[in-house]
Design an enzyme around this catalytic site. Structure first.
Site, short mmCIF file in Angstrom:
data_model
loop_
_atom_site.label_atom_id
_atom_site.label_comp_id
_atom_site.label_asym_id
_atom_site.label_seq_id
_atom_site.Cartn_x
_atom_site.Cartn_y
_atom_site.Cartn_z
N ASP A 98 7.00 3.44 -5.70
CA ASP A 98 7.48 2.07 -4.78
C ASP A 98 8.85 2.09 -5.16
OD1 ASP A 98 8.02 -0.54 -4.07
OD2 ASP A 98 6.14 -0.16 -2.89
N ILE A 99 9.82 1.66 -4.38
CA ILE A 99 11.13 1.28 -4.92
C ILE A 99 11.27 -0.01 -5.48
CG2 ILE A 99 12.57 3.05 -3.85
CD1 ILE A 99 13.35 0.83 -2.01
N ASN A 131 -2.14 -2.98 4.00
CA ASN A 131 -1.91 -4.15 4.90
C ASN A 131 -1.85 -3.67 6.40
OD1 ASN A 131 -1.48 -6.18 2.71
ND2 ASN A 131 0.48 -5.14 2.30
N GLU A 142 4.87 -4.19 6.02
CA GLU A 142 6.52 -4.27 6.11
C GLU A 142 6.78 -2.99 7.02
OE1 GLU A 142 8.38 -4.91 2.51
OE2 GLU A 142 7.20 -6.81 2.20
N VAL A 143 6.07 -2.05 6.65
CA VAL A 143 6.47 -0.79 7.32
C VAL A 143 5.54 -0.30 8.25
CG1 VAL A 143 7.09 1.45 6.92
CG2 VAL A 143 7.86 0.12 5.23
N HIS A 186 -0.42 3.02 5.41
CA HIS A 186 -0.12 3.52 3.95
C HIS A 186 -1.13 2.74 3.00
CE1 HIS A 186 2.64 -0.14 4.67
NE2 HIS A 186 2.94 0.01 3.38
N HIS A 209 -1.15 1.06 -0.91
CA HIS A 209 -0.50 0.90 -2.31
C HIS A 209 -1.72 1.06 -3.37
CE1 HIS A 209 2.85 -1.70 -0.52
NE2 HIS A 209 1.88 -1.72 0.30
#
Length: 125
Positions: free
Chosen positions: A39-40, A97, A105-106, A110, A112
């Site tokens: 993650d950035i 999520n 958010e995206v 996905h 985490h």
């Protein structure tokens, strides 16, 4: 075919662009079913995102629409990544999520993978 009530998959979301190689990512793992990268904006010492390679906007979409091979391949990839990073013994957290109330958010399914320190309670009591 999108799951009823969910928007269609957005092919211009950041994870779709990462999968196409349009945006760089610090790769951790890749196979036929999954791509994992750091993650950035990490929220723990280890914060890896694991995404399926197929166009799924959420867990609901993925679980309803992906093939059995895609689902098994993705889940096994998550386990392999945790093992390869040496996270099994100290422990780690998986978080997915879905939707506005969760803070997704995206719009690409996905998970985490968080680790590297004690993470505390999931939701404060």
């Amino acid at each position: 075919m999108p799951v009823s009530g969910l928007p269609p998959y957005d092919t211009q979301n950041i994870f779709a662009r990462i999968l196409r190689g349009e945006i760089p990512a610090k790769k951790v793992f890749e196979n036929d079913f999954a791509f994992a990268f750091h993650d950035i904006n990490p929220q723990a010492p280890t914060h890896v995102l694991v995404i399926p390679k197929g166009p799924y906007c959420s867990f609901a979409d993925f679980s309803a629409s992906a093939s059995e091979a895609e689902i098994a391949g993705f889940i096994r990839a998550v386990g392999t990544i945790a093992k390869d990073l040496g996270l099994e013994a100290p422990g780690y957290r998986l978080l997915a999520n879905m939707g506005e109330h969760s803070g997704q958010e995206v719009p690409h399914f996905h998970v985490h993978l968080f680790a590297g320190r004690p993470l505390g309670r999931m939701i404060p009591g």
